[in-house]
Design an enzyme around this catalytic site. Structure first.
Site, PDB file in Angstrom:
ATOM      1  N   PRO A 115       0.951  -1.328  -0.082  1.00 19.23           N
ATOM      2  CA  PRO A 115      -0.136  -0.201  -0.155  1.00 19.23           C
ATOM      3  C   PRO A 115       1.102   1.149   0.003  1.00 19.23           C
ATOM      4  O   PRO A 115       0.561   2.362  -0.880  1.00 19.23           O
ATOM      5  CB  PRO A 115      -0.751  -0.142   1.184  1.00 19.23           C
ATOM      6  CG  PRO A 115      -1.027  -1.530   1.479  1.00 19.23           C
ATOM      7  CD  PRO A 115       0.390  -2.180   1.074  1.00 19.23           C
ATOM      8  N   GLU A 169       3.936  -2.163 -13.607  1.00 19.14           N
ATOM      9  CA  GLU A 169       5.264  -2.564 -13.915  1.00 19.14           C
ATOM     10  C   GLU A 169       6.157  -1.188 -14.172  1.00 19.14           C
ATOM     11  O   GLU A 169       7.014  -1.288 -15.143  1.00 19.14           O
ATOM     12  CB  GLU A 169       5.208  -3.550 -14.928  1.00 19.14           C
ATOM     13  CG  GLU A 169       4.468  -4.774 -14.491  1.00 19.14           C
ATOM     14  CD  GLU A 169       4.634  -5.985 -15.361  1.00 19.14           C
ATOM     15  OE1 GLU A 169       5.710  -6.097 -15.983  1.00 19.14           O
ATOM     16  OE2 GLU A 169       3.777  -6.972 -15.343  1.00 19.14           O
ATOM     17  N   ASP A 205      12.427  -5.588 -16.145  1.00 23.23           N
ATOM     18  CA  ASP A 205      12.853  -5.280 -17.441  1.00 23.23           C
ATOM     19  C   ASP A 205      11.894  -6.138 -18.575  1.00 23.23           C
ATOM     20  O   ASP A 205      11.548  -5.288 -19.498  1.00 23.23           O
ATOM     21  CB  ASP A 205      14.391  -5.370 -17.685  1.00 23.23           C
ATOM     22  CG  ASP A 205      15.152  -4.128 -17.084  1.00 23.23           C
ATOM     23  OD1 ASP A 205      14.383  -3.115 -16.699  1.00 23.23           O
ATOM     24  OD2 ASP A 205      16.224  -4.395 -16.827  1.00 23.23           O
ATOM     25  N   ARG A 249       8.456  -5.322 -18.519  1.00 19.49           N
ATOM     26  CA  ARG A 249       7.968  -4.096 -19.329  1.00 19.49           C
ATOM     27  C   ARG A 249       7.538  -4.309 -20.825  1.00 19.49           C
ATOM     28  O   ARG A 249       7.050  -3.756 -21.282  1.00 19.49           O
ATOM     29  CB  ARG A 249       8.975  -3.013 -18.852  1.00 19.49           C
ATOM     30  CG  ARG A 249       8.630  -2.523 -17.581  1.00 19.49           C
ATOM     31  CD  ARG A 249       9.843  -1.629 -16.841  1.00 19.49           C
ATOM     32  NE  ARG A 249       9.410  -1.251 -15.556  1.00 19.49           N
ATOM     33  CZ  ARG A 249      10.126  -0.671 -14.631  1.00 19.49           C
ATOM     34  NH1 ARG A 249      11.383  -0.656 -14.843  1.00 19.49           N
ATOM     35  NH2 ARG A 249       9.930  -0.518 -13.428  1.00 19.49           N
TER      36      ARG A 249
HETATM   37  N1  COS Z   1      18.300  -4.281 -13.364  1.00 20.50           N
HETATM   38  C1  COS Z   1      19.190  -4.537 -12.626  1.00 20.50           C
HETATM   39  N2  COS Z   1      19.488  -3.941 -11.630  1.00 20.50           N
HETATM   40  C2  COS Z   1      19.017  -2.792 -11.361  1.00 20.50           C
HETATM   41  C3  COS Z   1      17.930  -2.226 -12.298  1.00 20.50           C
HETATM   42  C4  COS Z   1      17.701  -3.036 -13.392  1.00 20.50           C
HETATM   43  N3  COS Z   1      17.053  -2.669 -14.505  1.00 20.50           N
HETATM   44  N4  COS Z   1      17.496  -1.077 -11.976  1.00 20.50           N
HETATM   45  C5  COS Z   1      18.043  -0.650 -10.901  1.00 20.50           C
HETATM   46  N5  COS Z   1      18.992  -1.550 -10.413  1.00 20.50           N
HETATM   47  C6  COS Z   1      19.952  -1.676  -9.228  1.00 20.50           C
HETATM   48  C7  COS Z   1      20.954  -0.590  -9.294  1.00 20.50           C
HETATM   49  O1  COS Z   1      22.035  -1.032  -9.965  1.00 20.50           O
HETATM   50  C8  COS Z   1      21.124  -0.487  -7.951  1.00 20.50           C
HETATM   51  O2  COS Z   1      22.188  -1.353  -7.563  1.00 20.50           O
HETATM   52  P1  COS Z   1      23.072  -1.178  -6.210  1.00 20.50           P
HETATM   53  O3  COS Z   1      22.335  -1.470  -5.203  1.00 20.50           O
HETATM   54  O4  COS Z   1      24.149  -2.127  -6.478  1.00 20.50           O
HETATM   55  O5  COS Z   1      23.435   0.179  -6.357  1.00 20.50           O
HETATM   56  C9  COS Z   1      19.942  -0.777  -7.286  1.00 20.50           C
HETATM   57  O6  COS Z   1      19.048  -1.605  -8.128  1.00 20.50           O
HETATM   58  C10 COS Z   1      19.043   0.432  -6.747  1.00 20.50           C
HETATM   59  O7  COS Z   1      18.716   1.197  -7.957  1.00 20.50           O
HETATM   60  P2  COS Z   1      18.506   2.616  -7.967  1.00 20.50           P
HETATM   61  O8  COS Z   1      19.427   3.592  -7.132  1.00 20.50           O
HETATM   62  O9  COS Z   1      18.267   3.283  -9.388  1.00 20.50           O
HETATM   63  O10 COS Z   1      17.093   2.682  -7.181  1.00 20.50           O
HETATM   64  P3  COS Z   1      16.238   3.926  -7.062  1.00 20.50           P
HETATM   65  O11 COS Z   1      15.481   3.847  -5.770  1.00 20.50           O
HETATM   66  O12 COS Z   1      16.885   5.132  -7.301  1.00 20.50           O
HETATM   67  O13 COS Z   1      15.119   3.850  -8.147  1.00 20.50           O
HETATM   68  C11 COS Z   1      13.342   2.959  -9.613  1.00 20.50           C
HETATM   69  C12 COS Z   1      14.632   2.582  -8.750  1.00 20.50           C
HETATM   70  C13 COS Z   1      12.580   4.066  -9.448  1.00 20.50           C
HETATM   71  C14 COS Z   1      14.099   2.873 -10.997  1.00 20.50           C
HETATM   72  C15 COS Z   1      12.890   1.467  -9.079  1.00 20.50           C
HETATM   73  O14 COS Z   1      12.560   1.605  -7.617  1.00 20.50           O
HETATM   74  C16 COS Z   1      11.336   1.282  -9.889  1.00 20.50           C
HETATM   75  O15 COS Z   1      11.549   0.767 -11.185  1.00 20.50           O
HETATM   76  N6  COS Z   1      10.212   1.621  -9.517  1.00 20.50           N
HETATM   77  C17 COS Z   1       9.132   1.358 -10.070  1.00 20.50           C
HETATM   78  C18 COS Z   1       8.510  -0.116  -9.393  1.00 20.50           C
HETATM   79  C19 COS Z   1       7.597  -0.834 -10.317  1.00 20.50           C
HETATM   80  O16 COS Z   1       7.771  -0.906 -11.312  1.00 20.50           O
HETATM   81  N7  COS Z   1       6.623  -1.030  -9.558  1.00 20.50           N
HETATM   82  C20 COS Z   1       5.592  -1.816 -10.385  1.00 20.50           C
HETATM   83  C21 COS Z   1       5.546  -3.199  -9.897  1.00 20.50           C
HETATM   84  S1  COS Z   1       4.573  -4.352 -10.750  1.00 20.50           S
HETATM   85  S2  COS Z   1       2.800  -3.816 -10.778  1.00 20.50           S
END
Ligand code: COS
Length: 390
Positions: free
Chosen positions: A133, A372, A245, A248
């Site tokens: 939530p 996603e 990834d 998406r």
């Molecule tokens: N593949 C592999 N590793 C990834 C990655 C990817 N696509 N994206 C991020 N990471 C890793 C980063 O390399 C980083 O690693 P370290 O811990 O070694 O530094 C770690 O994950 C954290 O990444 P980041 O610093 O970019 O995190 P943030 O919190 O700044 O941002 C976002 C991440 C906002 C991009 C992420 O939280 C996201 O995609 N949010 C949306 C979630 C989503 O799609 N929810 C829907 C769920 S399904 S209904």
């Protein structure tokens, strides 16, 4: 050039899976889509049949119950299913690109045999549970917990918006094992539904994809054996992102299916419907909208095929395809919304009526810009990568 088909030639194998999916979708899914949209029931019978056709684990090797095909085959099949009904497409996408893909990338052989095989073959349903939530876009801040107790982890907390949850046999769960480490304290677990400590929470009432079944899951002292941890402690966030990834690309294909269906219906209507003594397609107010729909659809298709090929290359050579997947999802989902909106307008009152599927396309399209990863998250991911900030 007609309404359907890419501008480059697909292989015979790709054309075959596309046709098999199209025939199945039009014969078995299209006739029941409105009824299931109305009732909100999970279409378990057609999903089982899709399993028999190999659609529930397209990229999973045959030894683990899948069809052993490539990513392009997957996106082609998913687009066709979604042209008939996006809700069936959600179930297919979650099963393939969130659940099965996670096992292919991170599962042990034992885990694949036990938890991938039944799901890839469609005998069981898989789900993916990240959201809570208070944790959506900011996926690293969750309040559910897993605490190690000897050979088990004791899991407590509330997960929300879990697609397929009402019928899921297995759930890939992301939860905190070490909150102080923030996203580096997230761990992934394979959860067996219907065990003590697991229950469904409230169903999520939804605008669209109503038949896909979405609900909360409540964990109350659920005891998960250590061997059901996917990856190591603290690797969960990376697993979740890696798997998203792939997810998406699936949602982009779903969006393309919706956009295509909305476009084809609009084209037909513009050829037939008359107003002011002409076919409405002869008015530029209509024909220019069709031109914009078609152009965006073909651009989406190329971005999706590009992302599918990037994923395929990554499988063979390693590396990530985050940029390609996010661009495909961003553009295709906004295209789905654009096309569904235009389709309602072109159809006028009939676009607003439940007698035609146009209003369903409109309701179904919206979620593709949200789940996603919202369009805002895709823009964040794309711009960070381009600016070299991540
Ligand atoms: N593949 C592999 N590793 C990834 C990655 C990817 N696509 N994206 C991020 N990471 C890793 C980063 O390399 C980083 O690693 P370290 O811990 O070694 O530094 C770690 O994950 C954290 O990444 P980041 O610093 O970019 O995190 P943030 O919190 O700044 O941002 C976002 C991440 C906002 C991009 C992420 O939280 C996201 O995609 N949010 C949306 C979630 C989503 O799609 N929810 C829907 C769920 S399904 S209904």
């Amino acid at each position: 050039m007609t309404a359907s088909g890419p501008s480059f030639e697909l292989s015979e194998e790709h054309k075959m899976i596309q046709k098999a999916a199209r025939d199945f979708a039009q014969n078995e899914i299209a006739p029941i889509a409105a009824e299931f949209d109305e009732s909100g029931d999970f279409p378990i019978d057609t999903i089982r049949k899709m399993g028999e056709m190999g659609f529930m684990g397209i990229e999973v090797p045959e030894e683990y119950g899948g069809a052993g095909m490539d990513t392009l085959s997957y996106v082609l099949a998913l687009e066709e299913i979604c042209k008939a009904d996006a809700a069936h497409g959600t179930i297919m996408s979650v099963n393939n690109s969130l659940y099965c893909y996670a096992f292919l990338r991170f599962g042990t052989d034992e885990q694949k045999k036990k938890y991938l095989k039944p799901v890839a073959s469609g005998q069981a349903i898989g789900a993916y549970s990240l959201t809570e939530p208070m944790s959506g876009s900011d996926a690293g801040t969750m309040s559910s917990r897993a605490v190690r107790d000897g050979d088990v982890y004791v899991i407590n907390g509330l997960k929300s918006w879990v697609s397929s949850a009402p019928k899921a046999d297995y759930v890939l769960l992301f939860t905190m094992t070490d909150p102080e480490k923030k996203h580096r304290g997230v761990t992934a677990f394979i959860i067996e539904a219907n065990q003590a400590g697991y229950r469904l929470g409230k169903p999520e009432p939804k605008l669209g994809i109503r038949a896909s079944g979405t609900s909360e899951i409540v964990f109350e002292d659920y005891r998960c054996p250590v061997e059901n941890r996917l990856g190591e402690e603290g690797e969960g966030f990376k697993i979740a992102m890696t798997v998203l990834d792939a997810g998406r690309i699936g949602i982009a294909s779903q969006a393309l299916g919706i956009a295509d269906a909305a476009y084809e219906a609009s084209l037909e209507y513009a050829r037939e419907r008359e107003a002011f003594g002409k076919k409405i397609g002869q008015f530029q107010g209509i024909s220019f909208q069709l031109a914009d729909m078609k152009t965006r659809i073909e651009a989406s298709r190329l971005l999706i095929y590009n992302a599918a090929l990037a994923k395929q290359n990554a499988k063979e050579k390693g590396g990530r395809y985050t940029l390609e997947a996010s661009m495909a999802k961003l553009f295709a989902s906004e295209t789905a919304m654009f096309c569904a909106h235009a389709a309602v307008q072109i159809h006028g009152g009939m676009g607003y009526s439940k007698e035609l599927p146009i209003e369903r396309f409109f309701r179904d399209a919206k979620i593709t810009e949200i789940y996603e990863g919202t369009s805002e998250i895709q823009r964040l991911v794309i711009s960070r990568l381009e600016l070299g900030l991540k």
